[in-house]
Design an enzyme around this catalytic site. Structure first.
Site, PDB file in Angstrom:
ATOM      1  N   LYS A  95      30.773  -9.972 -15.410  1.00 49.93           N
ATOM      2  CA  LYS A  95      30.767  -9.536 -13.677  1.00 49.93           C
ATOM      3  C   LYS A  95      30.111 -10.974 -13.411  1.00 49.93           C
ATOM      4  N   CYS A 180       9.617  -6.514 -12.828  1.00 44.46           N
ATOM      5  CA  CYS A 180      10.300  -7.321 -12.649  1.00 44.46           C
ATOM      6  C   CYS A 180       9.819  -8.002 -14.261  1.00 44.46           C
ATOM      7  N   MET A 181       9.384  -9.059 -12.927  1.00 44.70           N
ATOM      8  CA  MET A 181       8.539 -10.270 -13.339  1.00 44.70           C
ATOM      9  C   MET A 181       6.770 -10.408 -13.497  1.00 44.70           C
ATOM     10  N   MET A 356      12.501  -8.202 -20.503  1.00 48.02           N
ATOM     11  CA  MET A 356      11.964  -6.364 -19.664  1.00 48.02           C
ATOM     12  C   MET A 356      10.729  -5.934 -20.773  1.00 48.02           C
ATOM     13  N   GLY A 393      15.974 -12.336 -14.883  1.00 43.63           N
ATOM     14  CA  GLY A 393      16.594 -10.848 -14.919  1.00 43.63           C
ATOM     15  C   GLY A 393      17.224 -11.702 -13.283  1.00 43.63           C
ATOM     16  N   GLN A 394      16.275 -11.360 -12.206  1.00 39.50           N
ATOM     17  CA  GLN A 394      17.382 -11.591 -10.645  1.00 39.50           C
ATOM     18  C   GLN A 394      17.801 -13.201 -10.445  1.00 39.50           C
TER      19      GLN A 394
HETATM   20  N1  LIG Z   1      14.464   3.181 -15.233  1.00 36.09           N
HETATM   21  C1  LIG Z   1      14.343   1.910 -15.168  1.00 36.09           C
HETATM   22  N2  LIG Z   1      14.404   1.266 -13.967  1.00 36.09           N
HETATM   23  C2  LIG Z   1      14.176  -0.281 -13.735  1.00 36.09           C
HETATM   24  C3  LIG Z   1      14.046  -1.253 -14.667  1.00 36.09           C
HETATM   25  C4  LIG Z   1      14.162  -0.513 -16.238  1.00 36.09           C
HETATM   26  O1  LIG Z   1      14.849  -1.540 -17.152  1.00 36.09           O
HETATM   27  N3  LIG Z   1      14.727   1.099 -16.128  1.00 36.09           N
HETATM   28  N4  LIG Z   1      13.960  -2.564 -14.250  1.00 36.09           N
HETATM   29  C5  LIG Z   1      13.539  -3.102 -13.195  1.00 36.09           C
HETATM   30  C6  LIG Z   1      14.297  -4.323 -12.452  1.00 36.09           C
HETATM   31  S1  LIG Z   1      13.420  -5.523 -14.003  1.00 36.09           S
HETATM   32  C7  LIG Z   1      14.842  -4.280 -11.513  1.00 36.09           C
HETATM   33  S2  LIG Z   1      14.659  -5.864 -11.544  1.00 36.09           S
HETATM   34  C8  LIG Z   1      15.051  -3.180 -10.187  1.00 36.09           C
HETATM   35  C9  LIG Z   1      16.146  -3.568  -9.660  1.00 36.09           C
HETATM   36  O2  LIG Z   1      16.074  -2.353  -9.478  1.00 36.09           O
HETATM   37  P1  LIG Z   1      16.876  -2.485  -7.728  1.00 36.09           P
HETATM   38  O3  LIG Z   1      16.479  -4.130  -7.082  1.00 36.09           O
HETATM   39  O4  LIG Z   1      16.593  -1.624  -7.012  1.00 36.09           O
HETATM   40  O5  LIG Z   1      18.368  -2.498  -7.881  1.00 36.09           O
HETATM   41  P2  LIG Z   1      19.918  -3.686  -7.344  1.00 36.09           P
HETATM   42  O6  LIG Z   1      21.451  -3.170  -7.692  1.00 36.09           O
HETATM   43  O7  LIG Z   1      19.786  -4.632  -7.965  1.00 36.09           O
HETATM   44  O8  LIG Z   1      19.078  -3.756  -5.804  1.00 36.09           O
HETATM   45  C10 LIG Z   1      19.938  -4.186  -5.048  1.00 36.09           C
HETATM   46  C11 LIG Z   1      20.894  -3.555  -3.606  1.00 36.09           C
HETATM   47  O9  LIG Z   1      20.912  -4.545  -2.529  1.00 36.09           O
HETATM   48  C12 LIG Z   1      21.882  -4.417  -2.184  1.00 36.09           C
HETATM   49  N5  LIG Z   1      22.942  -5.330  -1.600  1.00 36.09           N
HETATM   50  C13 LIG Z   1      23.287  -6.541  -2.462  1.00 36.09           C
HETATM   51  N6  LIG Z   1      23.749  -7.879  -1.234  1.00 36.09           N
HETATM   52  C14 LIG Z   1      22.515  -7.439  -0.300  1.00 36.09           C
HETATM   53  C15 LIG Z   1      22.418  -8.418   0.941  1.00 36.09           C
HETATM   54  O10 LIG Z   1      22.519  -9.579   1.029  1.00 36.09           O
HETATM   55  N7  LIG Z   1      21.592  -7.741   2.000  1.00 36.09           N
HETATM   56  C16 LIG Z   1      21.161  -6.708   1.415  1.00 36.09           C
HETATM   57  N8  LIG Z   1      20.009  -5.606   2.519  1.00 36.09           N
HETATM   58  N9  LIG Z   1      21.290  -5.471   0.578  1.00 36.09           N
HETATM   59  C17 LIG Z   1      21.880  -6.794  -0.133  1.00 36.09           C
HETATM   60  C18 LIG Z   1      22.632  -3.609  -3.365  1.00 36.09           C
HETATM   61  O11 LIG Z   1      23.578  -2.776  -2.338  1.00 36.09           O
HETATM   62  C19 LIG Z   1      21.899  -2.798  -3.871  1.00 36.09           C
HETATM   63  O12 LIG Z   1      21.842  -1.669  -3.544  1.00 36.09           O
HETATM   64  O13 LIG Z   1      14.411  -1.862 -11.580  1.00 36.09           O
HETATM   65  C20 LIG Z   1      13.580  -1.472 -11.759  1.00 36.09           C
HETATM   66  N10 LIG Z   1      14.238   0.056 -12.465  1.00 36.09           N
HETATM   67  N1  LIG Z   2      24.259  -6.634 -16.669  1.00 35.26           N
HETATM   68  C1  LIG Z   2      23.468  -6.662 -16.317  1.00 35.26           C
HETATM   69  N2  LIG Z   2      22.783  -8.220 -16.934  1.00 35.26           N
HETATM   70  C2  LIG Z   2      21.305  -8.464 -16.491  1.00 35.26           C
HETATM   71  C3  LIG Z   2      20.948  -6.845 -15.349  1.00 35.26           C
HETATM   72  C4  LIG Z   2      21.675  -5.987 -15.387  1.00 35.26           C
HETATM   73  O1  LIG Z   2      21.333  -5.205 -14.645  1.00 35.26           O
HETATM   74  N3  LIG Z   2      23.451  -6.189 -15.491  1.00 35.26           N
HETATM   75  N4  LIG Z   2      19.637  -7.612 -14.559  1.00 35.26           N
HETATM   76  C5  LIG Z   2      18.812  -8.437 -14.522  1.00 35.26           C
HETATM   77  C6  LIG Z   2      17.882  -8.540 -14.743  1.00 35.26           C
HETATM   78  S1  LIG Z   2      16.602  -8.261 -13.440  1.00 35.26           S
HETATM   79  C7  LIG Z   2      16.769  -8.031 -15.865  1.00 35.26           C
HETATM   80  S2  LIG Z   2      14.841  -7.891 -15.801  1.00 35.26           S
HETATM   81  C8  LIG Z   2      17.411  -8.523 -17.195  1.00 35.26           C
HETATM   82  C9  LIG Z   2      16.306  -7.315 -18.393  1.00 35.26           C
HETATM   83  O2  LIG Z   2      16.813  -7.914 -19.558  1.00 35.26           O
HETATM   84  P1  LIG Z   2      16.594  -7.825 -20.826  1.00 35.26           P
HETATM   85  O3  LIG Z   2      15.286  -7.137 -20.885  1.00 35.26           O
HETATM   86  O4  LIG Z   2      17.418  -8.078 -21.641  1.00 35.26           O
HETATM   87  O5  LIG Z   2      17.140  -6.113 -20.946  1.00 35.26           O
HETATM   88  P2  LIG Z   2      17.280  -4.582 -20.704  1.00 35.26           P
HETATM   89  O6  LIG Z   2      17.365  -3.663 -21.315  1.00 35.26           O
HETATM   90  O7  LIG Z   2      15.759  -3.887 -19.567  1.00 35.26           O
HETATM   91  O8  LIG Z   2      16.049  -4.016 -22.202  1.00 35.26           O
HETATM   92  C10 LIG Z   2      15.718  -3.361 -23.063  1.00 35.26           C
HETATM   93  C11 LIG Z   2      14.547  -4.027 -24.395  1.00 35.26           C
HETATM   94  O9  LIG Z   2      13.625  -3.476 -24.248  1.00 35.26           O
HETATM   95  C12 LIG Z   2      13.627  -3.385 -25.415  1.00 35.26           C
HETATM   96  N5  LIG Z   2      12.290  -2.682 -26.016  1.00 35.26           N
HETATM   97  C13 LIG Z   2      12.012  -1.702 -25.351  1.00 35.26           C
HETATM   98  N6  LIG Z   2      10.597  -1.038 -26.054  1.00 35.26           N
HETATM   99  C14 LIG Z   2      10.324  -2.041 -25.964  1.00 35.26           C
HETATM  100  C15 LIG Z   2       8.045  -3.003 -26.873  1.00 35.26           C
HETATM  101  O10 LIG Z   2       7.543  -2.204 -26.649  1.00 35.26           O
HETATM  102  N7  LIG Z   2       7.977  -4.248 -26.583  1.00 35.26           N
HETATM  103  C16 LIG Z   2       9.460  -4.835 -26.545  1.00 35.26           C
HETATM  104  N8  LIG Z   2       9.497  -6.533 -26.186  1.00 35.26           N
HETATM  105  N9  LIG Z   2      10.780  -4.360 -26.232  1.00 35.26           N
HETATM  106  C17 LIG Z   2      10.951  -3.218 -26.324  1.00 35.26           C
HETATM  107  C18 LIG Z   2      14.677  -2.637 -26.612  1.00 35.26           C
HETATM  108  O11 LIG Z   2      14.730  -3.682 -27.410  1.00 35.26           O
HETATM  109  C19 LIG Z   2      15.757  -3.148 -25.663  1.00 35.26           C
HETATM  110  O12 LIG Z   2      16.901  -3.270 -26.147  1.00 35.26           O
HETATM  111  O13 LIG Z   2      18.701  -7.975 -16.943  1.00 35.26           O
HETATM  112  C20 LIG Z   2      19.372  -9.118 -15.715  1.00 35.26           C
HETATM  113  N10 LIG Z   2      20.568  -8.889 -16.077  1.00 35.26           N
HETATM  114  S1  SF4 Z   3      25.297 -15.780 -13.662  1.00 33.88           S
HETATM  115 FE1  SF4 Z   3      24.554 -13.438 -15.261  1.00 33.88          FE
HETATM  116  S2  SF4 Z   3      25.981 -12.257 -14.694  1.00 33.88           S
HETATM  117 FE2  SF4 Z   3      26.604 -14.729 -13.894  1.00 33.88          FE
HETATM  118  S3  SF4 Z   3      27.749 -14.495 -14.721  1.00 33.88           S
HETATM  119 FE3  SF4 Z   3      26.423 -16.346 -15.202  1.00 33.88          FE
HETATM  120  S4  SF4 Z   3      25.821 -14.783 -16.804  1.00 33.88           S
HETATM  121 FE4  SF4 Z   3      27.063 -13.508 -15.506  1.00 33.88          FE
HETATM  122 MO   LIG Z   4      14.465  -7.505 -13.011  1.00 31.73          MO
END
Ligand SMILES: Nc1nc2c(c(=O)[nH]1)N[C@H]1C(S)=C(S)[C@@H](COP(=O)(O)OP(=O)(O)OC[C@H]3O[C@@H](n4cnc5c(=O)[nH]c(N)nc54)[C@H](O)[C@@H]3O)O[C@H]1N2
Ligand SMILES: Nc1nc2c(c(=O)[nH]1)N[C@H]1C(S)=C(S)[C@@H](COP(=O)(O)OP(=O)(O)OC[C@H]3O[C@@H](n4cnc5c(=O)[nH]c(N)nc54)[C@H](O)[C@@H]3O)O[C@H]1N2
Ligand code: SF4
Ligand SMILES: [Mo]
Length: 813
Positions: A95, A180-181, A356, A393-394
């Site tokens: 990425k 998320c956090m 997460m 994560g973010q």
């Molecule tokens: N099913 C499921 N749902 C989840 C989760 C999950 O584990 N499972 N995880 C949750 C978690 S941990 C997270 S962090 C959230 C993330 O959820 P979101 O924050 O809703 O997802 P993103 O795709 O990061 O959305 C960022 C948006 O900002 C836009 N963007 C990029 N740069 C800029 C900018 O500079 N300005 C503006 N205005 N927009 C911009 C992008 O195009 C995108 O549409 O999802 C949550 N939802």
């Molecule tokens: N490539 C990529 N990297 C990212 C992101 C992305 O969108 N793409 N998003 C970023 C963000 S905002 C976040 S929050 C992180 C998320 O990073 P992670 O938390 O590492 O990833 P997820 O895919 O959300 O989590 C999936 C895992 O949740 C675990 N799980 C399911 N149920 C349970 C439970 O009951 N207990 C525990 N302890 N674990 C369980 C499973 O083992 C599963 O593999 O990634 C960050 N990095």
């Molecule tokens: S900040 Fe995350 S997404 Fe960007 S290069 Fe490093 S590991 Fe990859």
């Molecule tokens: Mo997140």
């Protein structure tokens, strides 16, 4: 969806998707781990005619790698890993390597668009857009809500925070980081009295054992994970123990894979503590000097709980025998004993990572405090490599949300709206009249969207919402309850600032085109307390503008309309910016916005807030020079600024008194001690039953960022992972007569989603469980997920709910 995909015929699309799934699968069996482009690290950057290079943090994950961005003729033309950056030492994941391309998707939003009565979108001028927003807020300031992001830059979040709480006296501001956090934050507060990790990434270089508690860093924090796997290739012995509910790429690198049931982390942590006590292997001296015991009072759950005696703790933990823990968690008694022995061993350094799996949990606060507790009780704390480390994560969930406090209950610098002294301090810093900041917390994310999508006459008291840098129409849990109803509510007004069309802009009444990443100045704060600055390098397309500017322009329009909250005590605009000669710069006019560095002004103002919780930041210009600095950053006698790697540890933290080994100086019990919590196990609110027999877990994949809005517009990433899918276990698929690639319906009590099946794919779920990533906007799995949340952090559980898989032939047409 990308243009090319839209024009493909249905059949060809199916074929391409199937073959790309196969290609992605073969990458996995090749076992390449993780995908890091070492050859992208360059020593001498080419500086051809017209080509300039500058530093920026990567736009994507909380790892916070630095890239060098090459610009020519006003366009980003190259990106390279930054060798000078301590986080990534020149490495990037796929990425990061492609991050430059996110600016150049063909369908960037370039002009404000206003929804017409017939549903169409009409381009309008910025001035009109700002007027429409200001008028809605002016007419009903208390029913306005701001939904923001851990991808906001620090100045963006700070401006939004000040506008809402210091200007509108309105606390309805919350970010996607709630999803998320939030549980990580309450876990830190409950344990140490102050948020964010004590250690840093150096822990990964020095640990003997790395435990991942249900997270998948090989895909989600790949460069960070490679710091550990690289040590092995140098001949060092690092043992990786992966505790998870499914096999992932992290499992491929692990020495031990401990497969737990959903929610099994809670009994596992309790079981380890039981064994430490039972075997007498806990760290008596550390606990005696530095810890207290804590639990919820009988009257109900609270963030800080009440004191319990060590005897009481022993009594309660005695119930969590290895046998009982085995039953509750799915681990074997031997596996639990292995973990107990490991933590009982003083001679190994253990680093725990989580993300997460532990935060998106109805016991999210509890499991966070328990894992901290395991480390405190065993004394595996506060030495390099020996540390409980929650990963963020973010890219700026820490910097912007947790530190600036853009949450419904918070104020900058670790303050809260409910505390009168904290309000007074903020009113002082902002020079606004005493009493302006509202003492009642606003709505947290789930509640905010609930109130927005309930009709006004039925008590839905949020009527206008401004969404910046997040895509809730795809990422809220339970979209049918929390988002989709918006389309039937004519009096509710949704304003969305984004860079591309998304499921959220689909329902927006007003769409604002945003400048992104190096099209604007920015500051992020990563997962190890590192604050990182960058400068604008190229112009945004068309009429796209900075998010901070939008907030200031709306505030200024309100000021012109006579809104009292937009004035400080002296009657001046709350975002007034003066140049060096003391002249006010009209930064609310976009063509004057870059006459000065607004980020620098806001950051210097914000910096004053950070010392109360000892999260001191250096002046802006120090960050211009550095590849980020980890707070607390303190000035030395010689005028230089020193960062801190290990908080609370006497050998490194400047706020621990000379000669002290440890000091938890924000202890909630005000005695310098951390809290070791006890919580009883509680089952998840929804579990598989006869009707919905499968556990559904959702999450991410390496190639895509969340909703795919950016990464699905990067051809190489989209080719590698072109479609959402459902991971199934081979035996479950066989039993249901489901074939590889076949389309099925995944459904729960809340909704359904059609997906192709991937059997034994990249992730391998055990029998009775399925996994679906949420990056594909054409396959919204969040119609299926659950909005139940942790009672303390309010963070929803996306990791488990009851679902069933139906063959399409079983669905009545
Ligand atoms: N099913 C499921 N749902 C989840 C989760 C999950 O584990 N499972 N995880 C949750 C978690 S941990 C997270 S962090 C959230 C993330 O959820 P979101 O924050 O809703 O997802 P993103 O795709 O990061 O959305 C960022 C948006 O900002 C836009 N963007 C990029 N740069 C800029 C900018 O500079 N300005 C503006 N205005 N927009 C911009 C992008 O195009 C995108 O549409 O999802 C949550 N939802
Ligand atoms: N490539 C990529 N990297 C990212 C992101 C992305 O969108 N793409 N998003 C970023 C963000 S905002 C976040 S929050 C992180 C998320 O990073 P992670 O938390 O590492 O990833 P997820 O895919 O959300 O989590 C999936 C895992 O949740 C675990 N799980 C399911 N149920 C349970 C439970 O009951 N207990 C525990 N302890 N674990 C369980 C499973 O083992 C599963 O593999 O990634 C960050 N990095
Ligand atoms: S900040 Fe995350 S997404 Fe960007 S290069 Fe490093 S590991 Fe990859
Ligand atoms: Mo997140």
């Amino acid at each position: 969806m990308s243009q090319s995909m839209q024009t493909l015929s249905h059949d060809r699309r199916q074929l391409l998707k199937a073959s790309a799934l196969a290609a992605a699968g073969s990458l996995v069996t090749g076992g390449s781990l993780p995908v890091v482009q070492a050859d992208q690290a360059v020593d001498d950057l080419p500086t051809g005619e017209g080509m300039s290079w500058n530093k920026a943090p990567c736009r994507f994950c909380g790892t916070g790698c630095h890239v060098q961005v090459g610009v020519e003729d006003g366009r980003v033309v190259a990106v390279a890993g930054d060798k000078a950056a301590d986080v990534n030492k020149g490495l990037l994941c796929v990425k990061g390597y492609h991050v430059g391309g996110i600016l150049y998707g063909k369908d960037r939003l370039t002009e404000p668009l206003l929804r017409q009565e017939d549903g169409s979108l009409k381009p309008i001028e910025w001035d009109e857009a700002i007027k429409i927003i200001a008028k809605r807020i002016f007419d009903s300031p208390e029913t306005f809500a701001f939904y923001g992001s851990g991808q906001w830059t620090i100045p963006e979040g700070y401006a939004a925070q000040k506008f809402m709480k210091g200007g509108l006296s309105n606390n309805h501001i919350d970010p996607n980081a709630r999803l998320c956090m939030a549980s990580a934050v309450t876990g830190f507060l409950g344990t140490y009295g102050v948020d964010e990790p004590a250690g840093c990434y150096q822990d990964l270089d020095e640990c003997d054992v790395l435990i991942t508690w249900g997270n998948n860093p090989a895909e989600m924090h790949p460069v960070l994970f490679s710091r550990v796997t690289d040590r092995r290739s140098r001949g060092e012995n690092v043992r990786i123990i992966d505790i998870g509910t499914r096999r992932t790429r992290t499992t491929d690198a692990a020495n031990d894979y401990l497969e737990m049931d959903s929610h099994g982390d809670v009994p596992i942590a309790l079981g380890i503590m039981h064994l430490l006590i039972e075997n007498g292997t806990y760290d008596k001296s550390f606990v005696e000097k530095h810890c207290n015991f804590r639990a919820h009072p009988e009257s109900g759950k609270t963030l800080f709980g009440e004191a319990i005696s060590e005897d009481e703790f022993r009594k309660r933990i005695a119930e969590y025998t290895p046998e009982r823990v085995s039953e509750l968690s799915g681990l074997s008694v031997e596996q639990i004993r292995m973990l107990g022995d490991l933590f009982g061993d003083d001679d190994v350094k253990i680093t725990s990572l989580w993300c997460m799996g532990m935060n998106q949990h109805t016991m999210g606060t509890a499991i966070n405090t328990l894992v901290h507790g395991v480390h405190l009780l065993s004394g595996h704390f506060g030495k390099p490599g020996d540390s409980p480390t929650s990963l963020t994560g973010q890219p700026s969930a820490c910097g912007t949300v947790r530190e600036v406090g853009t949450l419904a209950h918070a104020l900058p610098g670790g303050r809260i709206v409910a505390n009168p002294e904290h309000r007074q301090q903020c009113e002082g810093f902002w020079n606004i009249p005493e009493g302006r900041i509202n003492a009642t917390p606003g709505y947290h994310t789930v509640k905010m969207f609930d109130q927005f999508t309930i009709p006004t006459d039925e008590g839905g008291d949020i009527t206008t919402m401004f969404v910046q840098v997040t895509n809730p129409g795809q990422t809220l849990p339970n979209l049918n309850k929390l988002f989709n109803d918006k389309k039937n509510l004519a009096d509710k007004f949704l304003i969305v600032s984004d860079v591309y069309p998304t499921p959220t802009t689909e329902l927006a009444d007003l769409i604002l085109p945003a400048a992104m990443w190096v099209e604007k100045n920015g500051i992020y704060g990563n997962s190890e307390r590192r604050t990182q600055q960058w400068f604008k390098m190229v112009d945004p397309p068309g009429d796209a503008r900075d998010d901070t500017w939008m907030t200031i322009a709306i505030a200024h329009k309100l000021f012109e309309m006579g809104h009292e909250g937009m004035k400080d005590k002296d009657g001046e605009f709350i975002f007034a910016v003066k140049d060096e000669s003391g002249e006010e710069v009209p930064v609310w006019e976009f063509d004057r916005y870059y006459d000065t560095n607004v980020d620098k002004h806001l950051f210097e103002e914000y910096r004053q807030f950070t010392t109360m919780k000892h999260k001191n930041l250096a002046p802006y210009d120090e960050y211009v020079k550095a590849r980020g600095l980890r707070w607390p950053v303190v000035e030395q006698e010689d005028g230089s600024w020193r960062e801190t790697k290990f908080r609370f540890s006497g050998f490194d933290d400047p706020f621990v008194a000379e000669g002290e080994e440890f000091d938890f100086y924000h202890s909630s019990t005000k005695d310098g001690r951390a809290q070791i919590w006890f919580h009883d196990y509680e089952p998840p609110p929804e579990m598989p039953d006869d009707e919905y027999p499968m556990w559904l877990c959702t999450g991410r994949v390496l190639e895509h960022w969340h909703t795919g809005s950016m990464t699905r517009r990067l051809a190489p990433l989209n080719r590698a992972m072109p479609t959402g899918y459902v991971e199934m276990n081979m035996e479950d698929a066989k039993a249901a007569n489901i074939r590889q690639g076949e389309k099925v319906i995944v459904e729960s009590r809340r909704g359904s989603c059609e997906l192709p099946v991937w059997i034994d794919g990249r992730g391998r779920p055990p029998r009775g469980t399925i996994f679906v990533p949420f990056f594909d906007e054409t396959k919204l799995i969040n119609n299926v997920t659950l909005d139940e949340h942790c009672p303390i952090s309010k963070q929803p559980d996306y990791k488990k709910c009851a679902a069933r898989v139906k063959k399409l032939s079983e669905v009545p047409s």
